[in-house]
Scaffold this motif. Structure first.
Motif, PDB file in Angstrom:
ATOM      1  N   LEU A 182      11.881   2.877   0.742  1.00 47.82           N
ATOM      2  CA  LEU A 182      10.790   2.128   1.338  1.00 47.82           C
ATOM      3  C   LEU A 182      11.344   0.543   1.103  1.00 47.82           C
ATOM      4  CD1 LEU A 182       8.045   1.437   2.033  1.00 47.82           C
ATOM      5  CD2 LEU A 182       7.540   0.947  -0.442  1.00 47.82           C
ATOM      6  N   ASP A 183      12.080   0.108   0.187  1.00 52.82           N
ATOM      7  CA  ASP A 183      12.557  -1.236   0.356  1.00 52.82           C
ATOM      8  C   ASP A 183      13.616  -1.447   1.139  1.00 52.82           C
ATOM      9  OD1 ASP A 183      10.596  -1.885  -1.422  1.00 52.82           O
ATOM     10  OD2 ASP A 183      11.962  -1.824  -3.453  1.00 52.82           O
ATOM     11  N   ASP A 186       0.796  -1.118  -0.051  1.00 52.24           N
ATOM     12  CA  ASP A 186      -0.070   0.098   0.076  1.00 52.24           C
ATOM     13  C   ASP A 186       0.853   1.254   0.011  1.00 52.24           C
ATOM     14  OD1 ASP A 186      -2.254  -1.697  -0.122  1.00 52.24           O
ATOM     15  OD2 ASP A 186      -2.591  -1.451   2.205  1.00 52.24           O
ATOM     16  N   LEU A 187       1.842   1.095   0.845  1.00 47.86           N
ATOM     17  CA  LEU A 187       2.886   2.469   0.894  1.00 47.86           C
ATOM     18  C   LEU A 187       3.445   2.535  -0.518  1.00 47.86           C
ATOM     19  CD1 LEU A 187       4.649   2.279   4.045  1.00 47.86           C
ATOM     20  CD2 LEU A 187       3.263   3.985   3.538  1.00 47.86           C
ATOM     21  N   LYS A 188       3.847   1.443  -1.232  1.00 44.23           N
ATOM     22  CA  LYS A 188       4.534   1.644  -2.662  1.00 44.23           C
ATOM     23  C   LYS A 188       3.601   1.931  -3.595  1.00 44.23           C
ATOM     24  CE  LYS A 188       7.241  -1.702  -3.582  1.00 44.23           C
ATOM     25  NZ  LYS A 188       7.953  -2.943  -3.946  1.00 44.23           N
ATOM     26  N   GLU A 189       2.123   1.880  -3.512  1.00 49.32           N
ATOM     27  CA  GLU A 189       1.348   2.409  -4.447  1.00 49.32           C
ATOM     28  C   GLU A 189       1.192   3.803  -4.090  1.00 49.32           C
ATOM     29  OE1 GLU A 189      -2.374   0.156  -4.262  1.00 49.32           O
ATOM     30  OE2 GLU A 189      -1.543  -1.828  -4.938  1.00 49.32           O
ATOM     31  N   LEU A 190       0.988   4.067  -2.761  1.00 48.18           N
ATOM     32  CA  LEU A 190       0.947   5.494  -2.495  1.00 48.18           C
ATOM     33  C   LEU A 190       2.275   6.464  -2.923  1.00 48.18           C
ATOM     34  CD1 LEU A 190      -0.539   7.843  -0.805  1.00 48.18           C
ATOM     35  CD2 LEU A 190       0.935   7.127   1.168  1.00 48.18           C
ATOM     36  N   MET A 191       3.348   5.842  -2.849  1.00 49.42           N
ATOM     37  CA  MET A 191       4.665   6.827  -3.375  1.00 49.42           C
ATOM     38  C   MET A 191       4.507   6.768  -4.794  1.00 49.42           C
ATOM     39  SD  MET A 191       7.662   4.967  -0.610  1.00 49.42           S
ATOM     40  CE  MET A 191       8.749   6.068  -1.629  1.00 49.42           C
ATOM     41  N   LEU A 192       4.100   5.795  -5.594  1.00 50.47           N
ATOM     42  CA  LEU A 192       3.940   5.866  -6.840  1.00 50.47           C
ATOM     43  C   LEU A 192       3.152   6.795  -7.431  1.00 50.47           C
ATOM     44  CD1 LEU A 192       4.073   2.071  -7.955  1.00 50.47           C
ATOM     45  CD2 LEU A 192       5.936   3.749  -8.439  1.00 50.47           C
TER      46      LEU A 192
END
Length: 250
Positions: free
Chosen positions: A166-167, A147-153
């Motif tokens: 993130l990673d 979810d954080l990855k999608e938000l950052m994208l």
């Protein structure tokens, strides 16, 4: 207070085990097979200069070089497998399969290839420490929040931003867990390599003392090896607390 109670409990258990060992070994009466802890302590003191100034540096050099290679190659391969499914499918089964081969069986082959030089021992150390470092780093990189990855994208983050912000932070706890295992295993790898072929080192000294039927002298370098492993583990733990101090703030 709880930590103090835990330390006292573990220390008491160790003390009880040492007392049982002391009494049992004294009753057995064959110190060349099973020396008492007190005999080992005396021998360790008698051999302190030879062990610390001659053989310990040789073992530490193997450990440092082996860990450095495992960390560099292991992290690099973990990152590559994280960004490439082809690399994951190609290398992950090989990494797993490498742990099914007894290292003790490969060590003599490395002696044949590299002789009694330091590199035969380094290769053994790398094979033992490479697996926990690589697998823990790879699993950690894969554990980042989707979810954080999608938000950052959606906020315009690049692949570099996702990786660094993130990673990597998400992977750090797993990476340090793997490092804790690796640093203790590195001592075992160095000792195995020295047992099978070396001209110096704590493992070499222990094996040499076996031929002289000196039980206390066999155990003395083993105690020192154990101390090295504990100190390395504590060092990684301290670094982990410094690097991951943000976890306490979350």
């Amino acid at each position: 207070m709880r930590k103090l109670h835990s330390y006292l409990l573990s220390s008491s258990l160790v003390l009880v085990l040492l007392v049982i060992w002391e009494i049992g070994a004294w009753s057995y009466g064959k110190s060349f097979i099973l020396p008492t802890p007190s005999e080992i302590a005396v021998k360790l003191w008698e051999l302190r200069e030879v062990l610390i100034f001659e053989h310990l540096p040789a073992t530490l050099l193997i450990i440092v070089i082996g860990l450095a290679i495992s960390i560099i190659v292991g992290f690099g391969l973990a990152i590559w497998m994280n960004v490439s499914r082809i690399a994951e499918k190609a290398f992950y089964p090989i990494i797993i399969s490498s742990q099914t081969i007894p290292i003790i069986a490969l060590a003599p082959i490395f002696v044949l290839w590299f002789g009694y030089s330091i590199w035969s021992k380094v290769v053994v150390t790398v094979l033992i420490t490479f697996f926990p470092i690589t697998v823990s780093a790879f699993d950690g990189l894969r554990s980042s929040d989707k979810d954080l990855k999608e938000l950052m994208l959606t906020m315009g983050a690049s692949k570099k931003d996702l990786f660094l912000k993130l990673d990597v932070p998400s992977a750090m706890p797993s990476i340090f867990s793997g490092l804790k295992v690796a640093v203790t295993m590195s001592v075992i790898g160095a000792a195995i390599g020295e047992w099978l072929g070396a001209q110096a080192g704590l493992g070499y000294f222990s094996r040499r003392m076996m031929t002289q039927f000196d039980g206390a002298a066999v155990f003395a370098p083993i105690v020192l090896l154990s101390a090295v492993g504990i100190l390395l583990f504590l060092l990684v733990t301290v670094i982990e607390k410094i690097v991951l101090r943000w976890r306490k703030q979350v």
